[in-house]
Design an enzyme around this catalytic site. Sequence first.
Site, PDB file in Angstrom:
ATOM      1  N   GLU A   1       6.982  -5.865   8.140  1.00 33.74           N
ATOM      2  CA  GLU A   1       6.232  -5.271   7.036  1.00 33.74           C
ATOM      3  C   GLU A   1       6.679  -3.836   6.743  1.00 33.74           C
ATOM      4  OE1 GLU A   1       2.232  -5.542   8.401  1.00 33.74           O
ATOM      5  OE2 GLU A   1       2.231  -7.728   8.504  1.00 33.74           O
TER       6      GLU A   1
ATOM      7  N   LYS B   1       0.815  -1.219   0.000  1.00 35.83           N
ATOM      8  CA  LYS B   1       0.000   0.000   0.000  1.00 35.83           C
ATOM      9  C   LYS B   1       0.847   1.265   0.000  1.00 35.83           C
ATOM     10  CE  LYS B   1      -0.564   0.148   5.056  1.00 35.83           C
ATOM     11  NZ  LYS B   1       0.132  -1.115   5.358  1.00 35.83           N
TER      12      LYS B   1
ATOM     13  N   HIS C   1       1.813  -3.777  15.114  1.00 40.25           N
ATOM     14  CA  HIS C   1       2.314  -2.627  14.347  1.00 40.25           C
ATOM     15  C   HIS C   1       2.436  -1.463  15.313  1.00 40.25           C
ATOM     16  CE1 HIS C   1       3.025   0.298  11.251  1.00 40.25           C
ATOM     17  NE2 HIS C   1       2.720  -0.527  10.272  1.00 40.25           N
TER      18      HIS C   1
ATOM     19  N   TYR D   1       3.623   6.779   0.229  1.00 40.10           N
ATOM     20  CA  TYR D   1       2.284   7.351   0.422  1.00 40.10           C
ATOM     21  C   TYR D   1       2.091   8.624  -0.406  1.00 40.10           C
ATOM     22  CZ  TYR D   1       2.255   3.921   4.094  1.00 40.10           C
ATOM     23  OH  TYR D   1       2.338   2.727   4.776  1.00 40.10           O
TER      24      TYR D   1
END
Length: 425
Positions: free
Chosen positions: A291, A84, A212, A402
């Site tokens: 991740e 993402k 996370h 992002y």
Amino acid sequence: MVAQLTRQRLLASPCEFSEVDAVLAQYSVTPLPGPAAVADFALARIRELALEETFFVVDLGMAARLHACFVGALPRVTPFYAVKCMPEPGLLRMLAALGAGFDCASAAELTAVLGMGVPPSRIIYAHPVKPPAQVRWAAESGVDLTTADTVGELEKLARWHPRTAVLLRIRADDPSASCCLGNKYGAEPIDAFGLLVAARSLGLDIAGVCFHVGSGATNPQAFTAAIASARKVFNMGAGLGFRMRLLDLGGGFVNRPGPDGLPCLGGVPAAINAALDAHFPDGAGVRVIAEPGRFFAEHTGTLLCAVHGKRERAAPNGGRHVDYWISDGIYGNLNGIYYDHLQPVAVPLRVHEPNASPEPTTASSSSLFGPTCDGADVVLSSCVLPELAVGDYVLFPGLGAYSWAGAADFNGFTCRDVRFMHVYS
């Protein structure tokens, strides 16, 4: 030449060399002497192709160095890139060739990664709350590792993907992170045992724990505390008969320049390695993954925006102020200004005259506006730039994370369908 650079700078198997070379050939990658040469490369392409629109330069050499940095600093941790963050195909293929896995959060991301030939065993469907249709799609596609943090999610998995291995996501916040996630995802420690009991009653395979600490985390001790919490949940799971075998450290890794200017992870690797030795020692049968997204993507991408308009006016202090309209803005690839704490740095590229450093007297107080008709579409309300003309460019380094991933084509200005050029510094 690029292949030689690759072999000099990467520690990889002969198989990986071959795969990396194939990626570099597929994208006609241009070799560069170093990251600083990206600006010269971009300027040459603008002039050669008479460009007037936004484009990205993606430095696959930087991605390769960051991967080597990560696996060197965290030798027990396999990176699963968070798609993402920047789903650009060249970057994905380079990381795949280097042996990375992938953290996918939707069917679209799963499709992109599987379509590159990445086996399902190198993919985690790391969305704790998935649409039922996408759970069924993952089952049909053979993606058999996912996450969950609620009883409702466990029930969905038992109904539509009962063979999947599940990581129980626990809450583990770093309060200093730029984007905290614990308000939305992660079971509270007090709820972990009940979730494990529910999973056992549903016949699911709880394979381990994930967490996370937050995007852009800055406190290494957040990982120390999270790994200790994960150990407690592992013990609970083992006590209930689960074969606990996988620990996922999530994301939050920030690229901090080291003393030598090369990328590093600050004090995070030391904290993680020590915590793993204490709670999950090597040889204990626990595989460890993470991740990282921003760490790989941020400094890999450089955004180039064309100057489309200009206006001069008096500055509040009586001096001269220049407004520039550029080809991208907050609804497009600079959307991180509003939702990712982005503070862009604008580097001028004068296309129609020598790009020499301007004399101090030629610099003016300036603003940069995005292309839409929305008054909020302001990239920089105050900066200092040399005199630019329509047709010149502004370069924004460090815009891989992002940016394109969250762009929209608001007001009819196309920001998603941009050109990507690939280099290897």
